[in-house]
Each structure stands twice: as C-alpha cells, then as structure tokens.
Write a protein that holds these residues in place. Structure first.
Motif, PDB file in Angstrom:
ATOM      1  N   PRO A 167       0.799  -1.233  -0.326  1.00 13.15           N
ATOM      2  CA  PRO A 167      -0.298  -0.067   0.072  1.00 13.15           C
ATOM      3  C   PRO A 167       0.814   1.274  -0.141  1.00 13.15           C
ATOM      4  O   PRO A 167       0.134   2.738  -0.799  1.00 13.15           O
ATOM      5  N   ASP A 222      -6.768   3.632  -4.092  1.00 13.98           N
ATOM      6  CA  ASP A 222      -7.283   4.502  -4.445  1.00 13.98           C
ATOM      7  C   ASP A 222      -8.151   4.686  -5.543  1.00 13.98           C
ATOM      8  O   ASP A 222      -8.836   4.722  -6.704  1.00 13.98           O
ATOM      9  N   ARG A 249      -5.995  -6.427   3.267  1.00 15.33           N
ATOM     10  CA  ARG A 249      -6.763  -5.101   3.614  1.00 15.33           C
ATOM     11  C   ARG A 249      -6.344  -4.411   2.287  1.00 15.33           C
ATOM     12  O   ARG A 249      -6.996  -3.489   2.332  1.00 15.33           O
ATOM     13  N   ALA A 250      -5.264  -4.272   1.430  1.00 19.91           N
ATOM     14  CA  ALA A 250      -5.167  -3.767   0.619  1.00 19.91           C
ATOM     15  C   ALA A 250      -5.903  -4.129  -0.209  1.00 19.91           C
ATOM     16  O   ALA A 250      -6.251  -3.622  -1.422  1.00 19.91           O
ATOM     17  N   ARG A 305      -8.983  -5.342  -0.273  1.00 19.03           N
ATOM     18  CA  ARG A 305     -10.200  -4.780   0.474  1.00 19.03           C
ATOM     19  C   ARG A 305     -10.068  -3.068  -0.189  1.00 19.03           C
ATOM     20  O   ARG A 305     -10.884  -2.448  -0.445  1.00 19.03           O
ATOM     21  N   ASP A 306      -9.017  -2.615   0.222  1.00 19.26           N
ATOM     22  CA  ASP A 306      -9.108  -0.922  -0.608  1.00 19.26           C
ATOM     23  C   ASP A 306      -8.951  -0.458  -1.844  1.00 19.26           C
ATOM     24  O   ASP A 306      -9.155   1.005  -2.263  1.00 19.26           O
TER      25      ASP A 306
END
Length: 294
Positions: A42, A48, A93-94, A96-97
């Motif tokens: 990340p 994003d 988490r990455a 997901r993001d």
C-alpha cells in the motif's frame, strides 16, 4: 465462467503505478473483464486511484501472492509465522482498499523450492493461520483462495486431494481452492478428474499452457479441462496467465524458472488467449448439448 481475465504480468512487471494503470487499460481494450495483480504494498501505490480506474473500465481486480521464506507460516519458526500472518492480514486490507474481490496464491507456505519435507506441525499451523485470515477476508467481502502449485514452488499443497484435506483441516467453509492448468499438468494424474473432485470448492481458475506460452502450443489436453468445468457448473472467474522476461522482473523470472521466452509481444498473446478460451468454452457447451445435457 463468470468473467474472463488476464494476469497483469502479461502487460507489466507491476513495479509502478503507471504500469498497473496501463495493465487495466490494456485488459479492458482486449475485452477482459477481470485482472490479476500481484501483491500490492500500500505504501508504494495509490490504491484508491487504481480502484477508481477499475470501476471506470469495468475490470474487476483480484490479487495473488506467495509468501517469502522469512514469512513462511508452515515453517515452524514462531517469528516467521507471526510475520507471515501479518503479511496476509495486510494483504486482505490492501485487496479491500483496491476494490478487489479475491486474494489467492501460495498463501500457506513460501513460494520456493524446498529442500525438506513438510511437517505435520507446519501443516497444522498453516491451516490454523489460513482459517483466521479466511475469516478476516470474509469480513472484508473478499474470497480467500489457495493456489495448488507444482513441487518446485511449494512442498505443502501440490494436488487437489491435498488441497481438499487442507480445507477440511482449516474448517473455514469460505476458503476455496485455486487450480492452475500449468501446475495440474505436472502434478495431477488426471487434471479433468481433479477439477471434478474440487467441485464447488473451486474458487478460482488459471489457464496457462505447459510451456507458459501461447495456448494450444503445449501438451495440455484442453477439451477435458473445459468439459470438467462445465460438469461442476463452475461459474467463477477464469484467468489467463503467462510470463516472459520481456515483461516481468528478474526476481519473478527466477522464482518461476523463466529461462527462455515463449513470447515477447503481449498484444497478440492476449488476443489469442481470449479467442482460444472462448472457443474451447463454446466447443465444450456444444459437446454437452449434443450429448443431451443442459
């Protein structure tokens, strides 16, 4: 088959933001509806921005990875197990993001050629960690899927039978198997029967030729593969995977033993792969209909 996808390593080594964005654009231009990225740190990428581009192009992202030796959760080394668990949790988490829907690959051991047999303790510990990470993935809306690879890339899970036993030992019904034709033609006596054995526990499927090159130019018998996928009602993603040192970096080339290139130009490779997979899928459907099967 839900969506037809392609590995980003067909387009880029994955070291830069610009390369990953280009891979998304190229995949969409060739008609692929999903793309597979390797593990994304990340701190190195704008997740994003990649998520927004993915949505704009209607190309779903999935992520695969392999653990390094110092984070091998099957090693029996408490420090490595803790580090590996943390890496897997960070990866969830990455994914997901970035708006991804799956995390797969060699999540249960190091991606490496081992010089020793696996141990019962290592197997048990890996199953426990994967069960925990699988719960985290479910909470994040991500499917965790374990890739079965050949004996030169892991000592733990090489066959569908081993994978199914590992899933049973995990005890987490949300964790699935990730099969790959390249690895299956090395390890499975009957790849089509292995697909049928996996059944509804098959969560992700890789299409790759025996020589990592153009589909149909190797030794894999494709008709039984596509027949078996229809027999189990497989309705998840199918992703084409191929590597060349013309694109990927030296580290991956060494890990995957890419000693000679079967292609150097990626656009014709990608176009051929899509046509080949769609043709073989259509042929399998026609065979099924001719035999009076829905």
């Amino acid at each position: 088959m839900r969506r037809l996808g392609i590995h980003s390593f067909v387009w880029t080594g994955g070291q830069t933001q610009e390369g990953l964005e280009m891979a998304l654009e190229k995949s969409a231009a060739h008609g692929y509806r999903c793309i597979e990225f390797a593990y994304l740190r990340p701190e190195l990428f704008d997740l994003d921005r990649l998520a927004r581009k993915s949505r704009a192009l209607d190309v779903q992202i999935g992520v695969t990875m392999g653990l390094p030796r110092d984070k091998d959760i099957s090693s029996g080394d408490p420090d490595a197990i803790r580090a590996g668990r943390a890496m897997l949790s960070d990866a969830v988490r990455a994914v997901r993001d970035i708006g991804g829907d799956k995390l797969g690959g060699i999540l249960y051991s190091a991606h490496a050629k081992y010089d020793r047999q696996p141990t019962e303790t290592g197997w048990k510990t890996a199953a426990e960690v994967i069960a925990e990470i699988g719960a985290e993935a479910t909470d994040a809306g991500i499917m965790l899927t374990l890739e079965l690879v050949n004996r030169f890339e892991s000592n733990l899970l090489n066959t569908t039978a081993q994978g199914l036993k590992f899933l049973d030992d995990c005890g987490n019904p949300d964790v699935t198997l990730h099969l790959d034709t390249f690895h299956m033609q090395i390890e499975e006596a009957d790849p089509a029967q292995a697909i049928r054995m996996a059944g509804d526990r098959l969560g992700y499927f890789h299409i790759g030729e025996s020589n990592r090159g153009y589909l149909g130019c190797g030794t894999i018998r494709w008709e039984p593969i596509f027949d078996a996928l229809l027999d189990i009602g497989y309705d998840r993603d199918v992703v084409f995977e191929s590597f060349s040192t013309a694109v990927v970096d030296e580290g991956l080339s060494l890990a995957c033993a890419i000693w000679r290139d079967t292609w150097t130009e990626n656009d014709p490779l990608a176009a051929h792969a899509r046509q080949f997979i769609e043709l073989k899928h259509a042929e399998a459907r026609r065979r099924r209909a001719a035999n009076g099967r829905a």
